[in-house]
Scaffold this motif. Structure first.
Motif, PDB file in Angstrom:
ATOM      1  N   SER A 117     139.117  41.272 -95.861  1.00 26.21           N
ATOM      2  CA  SER A 117     138.466  40.196 -95.119  1.00 26.21           C
ATOM      3  C   SER A 117     137.027  40.016 -95.606  1.00 26.21           C
ATOM      4  O   SER A 117     136.562  38.888 -95.796  1.00 26.21           O
ATOM      5  N   ASP A 118     136.341  41.144 -95.816  1.00 27.52           N
ATOM      6  CA  ASP A 118     134.975  41.062 -96.342  1.00 27.52           C
ATOM      7  C   ASP A 118     134.959  40.448 -97.747  1.00 27.52           C
ATOM      8  O   ASP A 118     134.092  39.636 -98.078  1.00 27.52           O
ATOM      9  N   HIS A 178     135.491  36.778 -97.459  1.00 27.06           N
ATOM     10  CA  HIS A 178     134.256  36.170 -96.971  1.00 27.06           C
ATOM     11  C   HIS A 178     133.231  36.071 -98.111  1.00 27.06           C
ATOM     12  O   HIS A 178     132.589  35.016 -98.303  1.00 27.06           O
TER      13      HIS A 178
END
Length: 154
Positions: free
Chosen positions: A29-30, A33
């Motif tokens: 997810s990071d 992002h």
């Protein structure tokens, strides 16, 4: 197959597989992002370079217009200088003609002021007009010394 056979799926160990999957999903997810940030920055940079290229094209077009205006102005200046030069030459020619006329008038005035005694003193023998060396009864004939062009007088 039983899930109990997968290592570390069961038990209370320091690192279970479920925890590792959750951790990897958080990292993923990071990364997504961060990748979105990078893509946004790349799009912003592309937009910026497109604006710069537009500025370059606009500037080059304006530069070409200014070069054409300068060439036109230089051509007009050269024509104006040529016209001034021609005018100056014409004025100089007219001044020469005027000087010749002034000198002739001055000479005529001086000779008219001479008395007969001065004329005899300078060995000039006055003769009547009909006895002058270039006197003629043909009004169309111009004596050769009178046929002097303005361009020959200077």
């Amino acid at each position: 197959m039983s899930l109990n056979l997968i290592p570390r799926l069961k038990g209370t160990g320091s690192r279970r597989a479920v925890d590792k999957v959750a951790e990897l999903e958080a990292v993923n997810s990071d990364l997504r992002h961060d990748m979105a940030k990078v893509m946004n920055r790349q799009a912003a940079a592309d937009d910026f370079f497109a604006i710069l290229m537009n500025d370059v094209v606009t500037t080059n077009a304006a530069l070409e217009q200014e070069r054409q205006r300068r060439e036109l102005a230089e051509t007009e200046l050269a024509q104006a200088e040529a016209a001034v030069e021609l005018r100056d030459q014409t004025i100089a020619a007219l001044e020469r003609r005027l000087a010749v006329v002034s000198l002739a008038e001055s000479a005529a005035t001086k000779t008219q002021e001479m008395s007969i005694a001065e004329i005899r003193r300078h060995c000039i023998k006055p003769v009547p007009l009909h006895q002058a060396p270039f006197a003629t009864t043909d009004p169309g004939r111009v004596p050769p010394t009178w046929a002097v062009r303005d361009s020959e007088v200077a």
